[in-house]
Enzyme design. Sequence first.
Site, mmCIF file in Angstrom:
data_model
loop_
_atom_site.group_PDB
_atom_site.id
_atom_site.type_symbol
_atom_site.label_atom_id
_atom_site.label_comp_id
_atom_site.label_asym_id
_atom_site.label_seq_id
_atom_site.Cartn_x
_atom_site.Cartn_y
_atom_site.Cartn_z
ATOM 1 N N TYR A 144 89.520 85.195 2.348
ATOM 2 C CA TYR A 144 88.260 85.475 1.655
ATOM 3 C C TYR A 144 87.334 86.229 2.591
ATOM 4 O O TYR A 144 87.107 85.819 3.730
ATOM 5 C CB TYR A 144 87.610 84.156 1.232
ATOM 6 C CG TYR A 144 86.265 84.309 0.565
ATOM 7 C CD1 TYR A 144 86.154 84.847 -0.711
ATOM 8 C CD2 TYR A 144 85.110 83.894 1.214
ATOM 9 C CE1 TYR A 144 84.923 84.969 -1.331
ATOM 10 C CE2 TYR A 144 83.863 84.004 0.600
ATOM 11 C CZ TYR A 144 83.775 84.549 -0.664
ATOM 12 O OH TYR A 144 82.552 84.667 -1.270
ATOM 13 N N ASP A 238 87.894 89.333 10.454
ATOM 14 C CA ASP A 238 86.825 88.561 9.827
ATOM 15 C C ASP A 238 86.741 87.227 10.561
ATOM 16 O O ASP A 238 87.479 86.293 10.271
ATOM 17 C CB ASP A 238 87.129 88.363 8.342
ATOM 18 C CG ASP A 238 86.084 87.514 7.637
ATOM 19 O OD1 ASP A 238 85.205 86.957 8.324
ATOM 20 O OD2 ASP A 238 86.148 87.394 6.401
ATOM 21 N N LYS A 266 77.817 82.417 10.337
ATOM 22 C CA LYS A 266 77.793 80.976 10.516
ATOM 23 C C LYS A 266 77.264 80.550 11.884
ATOM 24 O O LYS A 266 76.080 80.315 12.066
ATOM 25 C CB LYS A 266 79.171 80.382 10.235
ATOM 26 C CG LYS A 266 79.627 80.616 8.797
ATOM 27 C CD LYS A 266 80.892 79.868 8.471
ATOM 28 C CE LYS A 266 81.414 80.196 7.082
ATOM 29 N NZ LYS A 266 80.554 79.744 5.992
#
Length: 428
Positions: A144, A238, A266
């Site tokens: 994702y 990613d 994050k």
Amino acid sequence: MNLKRSQALYEAASRVIPGGVDSPVRAFRSVGGTPLFIARGEGSRVFDADGHEFVDFVGSWGPLIFGHAFPPVIAAIERAARMGTSFGASTALEVELAELVVQAMPSVEQVRFVNSGTEACMSALRLARAFTRRDKVIKCAGCYHGHADSMLVAAGSGALTLGVPDSPGVPVATAADTIVVPYNHPIALERAFDQAEDIAAVIVEPVAGNMGVVAPLPGFLGAARDLSARHGALLIFDEVMTGFRVGYGGAQARYDIQPDLTCLGKIIGGGLPVGAFGGRADVMAQLAPLGDVYQAGTLSGNPLAMSAGIAQLRALKDSDVYDRLESSGAALESGLTRALADAGVPARVARVGSMWTLFFTRDPVVDLDSAKSADAASYARFFHAMLEHGIYLPPSQFEAAFINLAHSKADIEQTVAAARESLDAAAA
């Protein structure tokens, strides 16, 4: 478990928020039951609106590596807020956090801050397409990269699969430029390059975390690096989830692979909304105002997120941080594995550092197809049994759980003991 207040809040939220949530996994659709509404967090624990206390292995999906309300981060946010929350102009804080990121990751020569992981991946892909003057992108099934249109595609069966929209509202033409290959299958990746000439980039989670935790098999990331370079495409890691989580230099340091571009999020915001993308200076130079690739954001580099990120990354430079995380992860994995063996339950623990998933399957999980073979119904029963024992796990079989530095030896022991009590429910 009495969730009267959470239930009332969910009903109220459903009247004014689609589905009652602002991110789908929070609705507990995968596991059923009433979704928790969290009132506060402290260290390794969260407390819901009904007053229940849980050992938390969600941790805001990864950024709270020191646990909830980490004092240096809270103090940094408070200091920054007193000076002003946003200016829409540059601050020294952006420079300091950028220097910390560049120092930590040898592949990142320059970095630009944005406000989410989705924005980071979207911008990196635009930059890669502009730099290579090509349109197609290869991604792996089950990875994702945010909810930008070109990344919301489903995998097909074959080495080279043109993307099919995985969400209404995604134009077929947009999805068609995304090629989907299985994760951990270098031969499929090679065939994809052989069958398409205009590939701009390969984007991959170096440790998959969005189909549950799936580690890269030996040679897979190296093949992605070699094939991208050979065909003139860029390799994008990613690391929104893995950056500063599986090592101070991210997964690229852990596996000694240098991508051309890296997406972050994050952890570099200490729990505040943040994202970043960075990499080779010649590629980053294509961004406006130096180049013609446009990307902007009023809140990009905002002082609250920058201050929180600086405090977090400074604390993470402590030499024993990752040894402590590895030790806790190994203890939890060992305890859960023994509990599974004793109970005779067909499940296995997948772990990379402080990221982990309990898959209810006997078979190794190496890609999306093998992840999907896990028994989601058994996981749902296990999830609710663990909740009753005061352990909060991801409300989906196919999400990563996270160990934080606030998790004590007693927390790990409590979790293993709860699992022993809960496995019978899972097997029912």
